[in-house]
Design an enzyme around this catalytic site. Structure first.
Site, PDB file in Angstrom:
ATOM      1  N   TYR A 101      31.087  16.375  30.857  1.00  0.00           N
ATOM      2  CA  TYR A 101      31.336  15.944  32.238  1.00  0.00           C
ATOM      3  C   TYR A 101      32.800  15.661  32.531  1.00  0.00           C
ATOM      4  O   TYR A 101      33.120  15.184  33.624  1.00  0.00           O
ATOM      5  CB  TYR A 101      30.569  14.637  32.547  1.00  0.00           C
ATOM      6  CG  TYR A 101      29.128  14.605  32.119  1.00  0.00           C
ATOM      7  CD1 TYR A 101      28.211  15.526  32.625  1.00  0.00           C
ATOM      8  CD2 TYR A 101      28.661  13.623  31.254  1.00  0.00           C
ATOM      9  CE1 TYR A 101      26.883  15.481  32.239  1.00  0.00           C
ATOM     10  CE2 TYR A 101      27.330  13.568  30.858  1.00  0.00           C
ATOM     11  CZ  TYR A 101      26.446  14.499  31.362  1.00  0.00           C
ATOM     12  OH  TYR A 101      25.135  14.454  30.987  1.00  0.00           O
ATOM     13  N   GLY A 109      19.417   2.499  32.675  1.00  0.00           N
ATOM     14  CA  GLY A 109      19.795   2.953  31.345  1.00  0.00           C
ATOM     15  C   GLY A 109      21.213   2.522  31.032  1.00  0.00           C
ATOM     16  O   GLY A 109      21.470   1.498  30.390  1.00  0.00           O
ATOM     17  N   CYS A 112      35.449  21.960  15.068  1.00  0.00           N
ATOM     18  CA  CYS A 112      36.169  23.225  15.204  1.00  0.00           C
ATOM     19  C   CYS A 112      36.095  23.737  16.637  1.00  0.00           C
ATOM     20  O   CYS A 112      35.485  24.774  16.908  1.00  0.00           O
ATOM     21  CB  CYS A 112      35.574  24.245  14.241  1.00  0.00           C
ATOM     22  SG  CYS A 112      35.642  23.668  12.557  1.00  0.00           S
ATOM     23  N   GLU A 113      36.657  22.974  17.547  1.00  0.00           N
ATOM     24  CA  GLU A 113      36.672  23.305  18.968  1.00  0.00           C
ATOM     25  C   GLU A 113      37.932  22.697  19.545  1.00  0.00           C
ATOM     26  O   GLU A 113      38.157  21.493  19.373  1.00  0.00           O
ATOM     27  CB  GLU A 113      35.517  22.588  19.712  1.00  0.00           C
ATOM     28  CG  GLU A 113      34.143  23.051  19.428  1.00  0.00           C
ATOM     29  CD  GLU A 113      33.746  24.273  20.208  1.00  0.00           C
ATOM     30  OE1 GLU A 113      34.366  24.550  21.246  1.00  0.00           O
ATOM     31  OE2 GLU A 113      32.820  24.957  19.744  1.00  0.00           O
ATOM     32  N   GLY A 117      20.633   4.936  37.426  1.00  0.00           N
ATOM     33  CA  GLY A 117      21.843   5.581  37.929  1.00  0.00           C
ATOM     34  C   GLY A 117      22.986   4.663  38.306  1.00  0.00           C
ATOM     35  O   GLY A 117      24.034   5.148  38.732  1.00  0.00           O
ATOM     36  N   TYR A 161      24.466   7.244  26.222  1.00  0.00           N
ATOM     37  CA  TYR A 161      24.576   8.704  26.173  1.00  0.00           C
ATOM     38  C   TYR A 161      25.641   9.168  25.170  1.00  0.00           C
ATOM     39  O   TYR A 161      26.258  10.201  25.351  1.00  0.00           O
ATOM     40  CB  TYR A 161      24.837   9.271  27.578  1.00  0.00           C
ATOM     41  CG  TYR A 161      23.746   8.870  28.556  1.00  0.00           C
ATOM     42  CD1 TYR A 161      22.485   9.448  28.472  1.00  0.00           C
ATOM     43  CD2 TYR A 161      23.969   7.893  29.518  1.00  0.00           C
ATOM     44  CE1 TYR A 161      21.474   9.073  29.343  1.00  0.00           C
ATOM     45  CE2 TYR A 161      22.961   7.500  30.394  1.00  0.00           C
ATOM     46  CZ  TYR A 161      21.723   8.096  30.301  1.00  0.00           C
ATOM     47  OH  TYR A 161      20.706   7.711  31.143  1.00  0.00           O
TER      48      TYR A 161
HETATM   49  C1  LIG Z   1      14.432   9.626  36.014  1.00  0.00           C
HETATM   50  C2  LIG Z   1      15.559   8.854  35.456  1.00  0.00           C
HETATM   51  N1  LIG Z   1      15.479   7.515  35.441  1.00  0.00           N
HETATM   52  C3  LIG Z   1      16.480   6.765  34.915  1.00  0.00           C
HETATM   53  C4  LIG Z   1      17.616   7.353  34.395  1.00  0.00           C
HETATM   54  C5  LIG Z   1      18.676   6.471  33.809  1.00  0.00           C
HETATM   55  O1  LIG Z   1      19.862   6.596  34.487  1.00  0.00           O
HETATM   56  P1  LIG Z   1      21.084   5.654  34.096  1.00  0.00           P
HETATM   57  O2  LIG Z   1      21.239   5.687  32.656  1.00  0.00           O
HETATM   58  O3  LIG Z   1      22.226   6.299  34.803  1.00  0.00           O
HETATM   59  O4  LIG Z   1      20.751   4.283  34.626  1.00  0.00           O
HETATM   60  C6  LIG Z   1      17.748   8.739  34.410  1.00  0.00           C
HETATM   61  C7  LIG Z   1      18.959   9.384  33.875  1.00  0.00           C
HETATM   62  O5  LIG Z   1      19.143  10.551  33.794  1.00  0.00           O
HETATM   63  C8  LIG Z   1      16.693   9.517  34.959  1.00  0.00           C
HETATM   64  O6  LIG Z   1      16.748  10.850  34.988  1.00  0.00           O
END
Ligand SMILES: Cc1ncc(COP(=O)(O)O)c(C=O)c1O
Length: 439
Positions: free
Chosen positions: A332, A290, A359-360, A249, A389
């Site tokens: 978002y 991530g 088409c949006e 996160g 993402y």
């Molecule tokens: C359980 C869990 N771990 C890790 C992540 C990775 O989050 P980020 O890409 O924001 O670091 C997520 C993202 O949705 C998640 O749900």
């Protein structure tokens, strides 16, 4: 969302680490001229700075303890799974598909962590069969399914329990997960977490090794993680477990004027909070990063096909991709920047809405983009910080195939995902002549 309304050139810190701007203003990444990449591989094209991916993985491995994972939902292909694993990270997988990809990349099963708020019997089976290192138990119903599969296991399956610490991360409602009102995990405050933990501990075939929490995504304030770690830590300490996972996160800067803490600073804040509440120094403090690993290592290249000036209204610039390769603006309201890799240092004086080809009306990539005034049809336009993402949430809407993805380093480009072809798009259809027949 911070909006960029300045006509200044694209800020250097939004470009991948190995970016170099030539004397005539052209961008290269990993020693590869970006316009040449677009010519060679076509557009839309995702380009990742491989050295940066490695550096961020190594940073995460150093910031946390053994067991820290790459959250593969941010961007996954075999090359990415291998790269993260080679840099010492475990891989967090949240579906059968992600599990399969990581295994087929050769990541040792013991280095995989299975997530998900509604794991199916098939997914649990596949994870158990492969011998994944940890399964994160999300709730009572899932425990019922898992318990039925492990009762006769000679070696107990290590599991973590996902809890919600009740922390409101200051981020978009759809990516907030640590608060009480969430589909993920079980609440500490309500007593549901304590009950689930007790059940797991009493389940034959399972070994509870730790707790997990994930408070949300795109969190800029490491104080939110520290707060979660303190709440979690106080609950965790008396349990005598070996691992506390703070989830992922960590936020990243997407537009000019934003800045985000580093992975190292994130790790430091979490560790300090854990020490403050008396967590045993032998406990492994882990995380699942991530976005902070892949987002700013990746850019997307598009070709401008249409420039439509609506006098007194705005200018629309349409490119050959859109919401199918980057749905985040639609989902978002996420902000991005745009620039021309042929003139990186040029002032961006032209205000435009950068849109896709779908088409949006909502198919917008950058609502208020700034580009150089000499922008022309045929130009390659780049949106930076699209490594997370984007591809992983890509669709084939309007039957537009997903873009190719290349890793660049030391002057060489490697295709890690080829462009989706018309044949690929037809691959799921029954053969002509069999349509309508029940088989
Ligand atoms: C359980 C869990 N771990 C890790 C992540 C990775 O989050 P980020 O890409 O924001 O670091 C997520 C993202 O949705 C998640 O749900």
């Amino acid at each position: 969302m911070a909006e960029s309304r300045s006509s200044a050139p694209i800020p250097r810190d939004l470009l991948p680490d190995t970016s170099v701007i030539s004397a005539d203003g052209r961008l290269s990444i990993g020693g590869c001229d970006v316009i040449e990449l677009a010519e060679r591989f076509g557009t839309p094209l995702f380009v990742y700075d491989e050295a940066q991916l490695q550096a961020r993985c190594a940073e995460a491995a150093a910031a946390f303890d053994n067991g820290v994972a790459y959250a593969s939902k941010a961007f996954l292909c075999r090359a990415m799974a291998r790269l993260a694993s080679d840099e010492g990270l475990c891989i967090d997988v949240a579906s059968h598909g992600e599990l399969h990809c990581a295994l087929s990349a050769g990541v040792p099963a013991g280095r995989l962590v299975l997530h998900g708020n509604n794991k199916s019997v098939t997914e649990l089976h596949a994870a158990l069969d492969a011998g994944v290192g940890r399964i994160v138990v999300d709730g009572e119903d899932e425990l019922d399914r898992l318990a039925a599969l492990v009762s006769d296991r000679p070696v107990p399956q290590p599991v973590l329990v996902r809890v919600t610490p009740g922390v409101e991360a200051h981020t978009h409602e759809f990516v907030r997960t640590g608060q009480e009102d969430t589909k993920f995990g079980v609440s500490i405050a309500s007593g549901a977490a304590a009950r689930l933990i007790e059940r797991v501990q009493g389940t034959e075939g399972l070994a509870l090794v730790g707790l997990h929490a994930h408070i949300g995504s795109q969190v800029f304030d490491v104080g939110s993680f520290a707060e979660a770690a303190r709440i979690l830590g106080s609950f965790f300490a008396p349990l005598g477990l070996e691992e506390l996972c703070i989830g992922g996160g960590l936020g990243v800067a997407y537009v000019a004027g934003e800045s985000a803490p580093s992975i190292t600073e994130w790790g430091r804040a979490v560790r300090a909070a854990c020490a403050e509440v008396g967590i045993d120094p032998h406990v492994r403090i882990t995380a699942e990063a991530g976005r902070s690993i892949v987002a700013s290592a990746g850019i997307t290249l598009y070709t401008v096909g249409v420039i439509k000036d609506l006098p007194g209204v705005r200018t629309y610039v349409a490119v050959d991709g859109g919401m199918s390769d980057n749905p985040r603006p639609v989902l978002y309201g996420s902000g991005y920047e745009a620039f021309l890799p042929r003139s990186v240092a040029a002032a961006r004086t032209k205000a435009v809405r950068l849109v896709g080809k779908h088409c949006e009306s909502g198919d917008v990539l950058v609502d208020d983009a700034r580009l150089p005034a000499d922008l022309a049809v045929g130009d390659i336009v780049c949106t930076p910080v699209t490594g997370a993402y984007g591809y992983s949430m890509a669709s084939t809407y309007n039957r537009v195939g997903r873009p190719a993805v290349v890793f660049v380093r030391d002057g060489a480009a490697t295709v890690v995902l080829r462009r989706e072809s018309l044949d690929d798009l037809e691959a799921l259809e029954p053969a002509e002549g069999t349509i309508g027949r029940v088989v």
